[in-house]
Design a protein around this motif. Structure first.
Motif, short mmCIF file in Angstrom:
data_model
loop_
_atom_site.label_atom_id
_atom_site.label_comp_id
_atom_site.label_asym_id
_atom_site.label_seq_id
_atom_site.Cartn_x
_atom_site.Cartn_y
_atom_site.Cartn_z
N SER A 177 37.55 31.48 40.12
CA SER A 177 38.65 31.82 41.03
C SER A 177 38.92 30.66 41.99
O SER A 177 40.07 30.33 42.27
CB SER A 177 38.31 33.08 41.82
N ASP A 228 41.24 39.13 36.64
CA ASP A 228 39.89 39.69 36.77
C ASP A 228 40.09 41.10 37.33
O ASP A 228 39.88 41.37 38.50
CB ASP A 228 39.06 38.84 37.73
N ASN A 232 39.76 38.72 43.19
CA ASN A 232 39.62 38.08 44.50
C ASN A 232 40.33 36.74 44.60
O ASN A 232 40.06 35.95 45.49
CB ASN A 232 38.16 37.95 44.91
N ASP A 282 43.46 33.61 36.13
CA ASP A 282 42.07 33.67 36.60
C ASP A 282 41.39 34.86 35.90
O ASP A 282 41.78 36.00 36.10
CB ASP A 282 42.05 33.87 38.12
MG LIG Z 1 36.51 35.29 40.04
#
Ligand SMILES: [Mg+2]
Ligand SMILES: Nc1ncnc2c1ncn2[C@@H]1O[C@H](COP(=O)(O)OP(=O)(O)O)[C@@H](O)[C@H]1O
Lengths: 310, 217
Positions: A17, A40, A45, A120
């Motif tokens: 990330s 994700d 995040n 991501d």
């Molecule tokens: Mg991550």
């Protein structure tokens, strides 16, 4: 069609990330429009890495059909040209996507009106993660120099490779070989997919060429994150070498990204790292990687040349 | 394993057909750092059997190539099988042998060490005194330190990891492209420490000079 980068790698906490967010900034600074997508779904995040808290829209609006057009769920970031599609509110319901939902997301991502998309991905080798990775033009695999991380990255690469292999075999009806590809053991650990190609070569040499050609289109990029000074600088090059030697796909090591204690501080300060600490080796490394990803030596592939077809 | 099995002895080590014994040894060592039993790479990639199979081939390749007689026989076989062109065997050596796994940036740690040693070994007392006696210190003064030792700006980058463009801006007092003062101070400190001059004096003198230039241009 946008050029899609997926950021994956087997292990959690390697910096996927962090790298997705900061590469997004670097790509946007190249004067291109960039959309970050947090896939994700179980533990999103990416917005935190970007220093964003109050996101009103995101992937959940697309999945619950309140917004039809995925691009309308994107939110601007503090960086010009850079947008984010967060999965903030979908974590609980859609940790496990249905097949049709997954295909719908992939198709919508391909149609995003932008120059670059950075996906991501979560840790692990679930089919969702593998298929998102395969839906990209360039799959970036992030690892750290610890033996366990190298191991998980190799597992991840093998899992992607095996999944691609299965797609090809199915698509071209390699009936006999498909059976032999039931190579996963009960606990889901991938055994050696290296031998699968060999076994097809033995049983069906005529079509082995086709298999090789299709696998050859799969492009992996490797990034070594949290690099510390005393470590072997050539580790990434060596892994690149081994991958190219033993798999039939294309591997390129993009570089080391230095470990920096201030990464933590930047997250706490709600600032994206490269913006808060531009004059650090880590930021320079990220810039170099972004340049390599888009540099003259990387040709923009045509639609046919993505890592997978939907 | 097929893909690996198809490699000839030279390809296993990634060396040219006319490689010297030195290059072969070097490449052998490198190859073991990948495929050897204590390598995290081999450990992650291969099963025990695969790993053993690979190591056997590596050993065979090495023992063949390092033995002049065996190597000649092997070369003849490669020529006979049309795997290589006979002219490759007699080709003039390249000036720079390409090592097997050279990283794009040469090993920073090693370079950094040699540069630091060069600075230590050089008597810079006079140059330093001249600089520290000044009220305002310019980029040119810093450059003089570097040039007295005889190192390039790229060498400085290897040690300090300050990018070349910033180092250049510092040495040219190019205030248009210099980073903000907080960063600049850090860079000057690193520069001063490397040459073992008082960082505080350098920073103060440099900033004073910079303000002076800004004010007059
Ligand atoms: Mg991550
Ligand atoms: N280059 C780096 N230097 C220092 N810390 C880092 C670096 N990259 C990542 N981290 C830290 O590692 C942690 C995990 O990073 P993250 O990007 O969330 O990993 P992942 O997405 O792979 O699970 C974060 O807390 C981040 O602060």
């Amino acid at each position: 069609m946008a050029h899609i980068f997926a950021v994956g790698g087997g292990k959690g906490g390697t910096g996927k990330s962090f790298i997705a967010a900061n590469l997004g900034v670097m790509l946007a600074r190249q004067g291109k429009k960039v959309v970050l997508v947090d896939l994700d779904l179980g533990a999103p995040n990416l917005h935190t890495m970007m220093g964003l808290t109050n996101l009103k829209t995101g992937l959940s609006n697309f999945l619950n059909k309140s917004v039809k057009n995925l691009s309308l769920t994107s939110a601007p970031t503090k960086t010009p040209n850079l947008y984010i599609i967060s999965s903030l509110r979908c974590s609980l319901e859609v940790g496990n996507l249905f097949y049709a939902q997954k295909q719908k997301i992939i198709r919508a991502i391909w149609q995003l009106p932008t120059d670059y998309v950075v996906l991501d991905l979560g840790a692990g080798t679930t089919y969702n993660t593998l298929d998102f990775f395969l839906a990209s033009h360039q799959g970036l695999s992030v690892f750290t120099p610890e033996p366990t991380s190298i191991q998980n990255t190799v597992q991840f690469i093998k899992a992607v490779y095996l999944r691609k292999l299965k797609h090809i075999l199915k698509q071209h009806a390699f009936a006999t070989a498909v059976k032999e590809v039931g190579y996963e053991s009960d606990d889901g650990v991938v055994r050696s997919p290296l031998d699968i190609v060999d076994s097809v070569m033995r049983s069906d040499p005529a079509r082995a060429k086709l298999l090789q050609k299709e696998l050859g289109k799969l492009r992996f990029k490797l990034i070594l994150n949290q690099y510390r000074k005393h470590m072997d600088v050539t580790l990434g090059n060596k892994i690149e070498k081994v991958c190219n030697r033993h798999f039939y796909s294309q591997f390129q090591f993009l570089g080391n990204i230095a470990y920096n204690e201030r990464v933590y501080e930047s997250i706490i300060a709600r600032k994206v790292f490269v913006a808060k600490y531009p004059y650090t080796p880590t930021s320079t490394d990220l810039k170099n990687v972004a340049n390599k990803m888009t540099g003259r030596n990387v040709q923009a592939p045509t639609l046919k040349e993505t890592n997978a077809k939907v | 394993m097929r893909k690996f099995e198809e490699l000839n002895h030279y390809q296993i080590f990634g060396i040219p057909i006319n490689a010297s014994a030195f290059e072969i040894r070097q490449a052998y060592k490198e190859t073991l750092s990948i495929y050897g039993n204590d390598s995290p790479i081999s450990y992650s990639f291969f099963t025990e059997e695969e790993s053993k199979e690979i190591l056997d081939r590596v050993e065979e390749a090495f023992s063949t190539l390092i033995d002049q007689e065996k190597r000649e026989l092997y070369d003849k076989m490669l020529v006979h099988d049309k795997k290589i062109d006979p002219s490759d065997l007699t080709k003039k050596k390249q000036k720079v042998p390409t090592p097997l796994f050279s990283s794009k940036t040469p090993s920073g740690a090693a370079i950094s060490k040699t540069i630091k040693k060069r600075i230590k070994d050089k008597d810079l007392k006079k140059t330093k005194e001249a600089i520290l006696s000044k009220d305002m210190i310019s980029g040119d003064d810093l450059k003089q330190l570097r040039q007295t030792v005889g190192i390039k700006i790229e060498d400085l980058f290897e040690v300090t990891r300050i990018t070349v463009s910033i180092l250049e801006a510092i040495e040219n007092d190019n205030f248009g492209t210099l980073p903000s003062t907080v960063y600049l101070k850090n860079f000057l400190k690193a520069y001063a420490k490397l040459f073992e001059v008082d960082p505080k004096k350098i920073i103060d003198g440099y900033l004073k000079n910079l303000n002076h230039i800004k004010g007059t241009s």
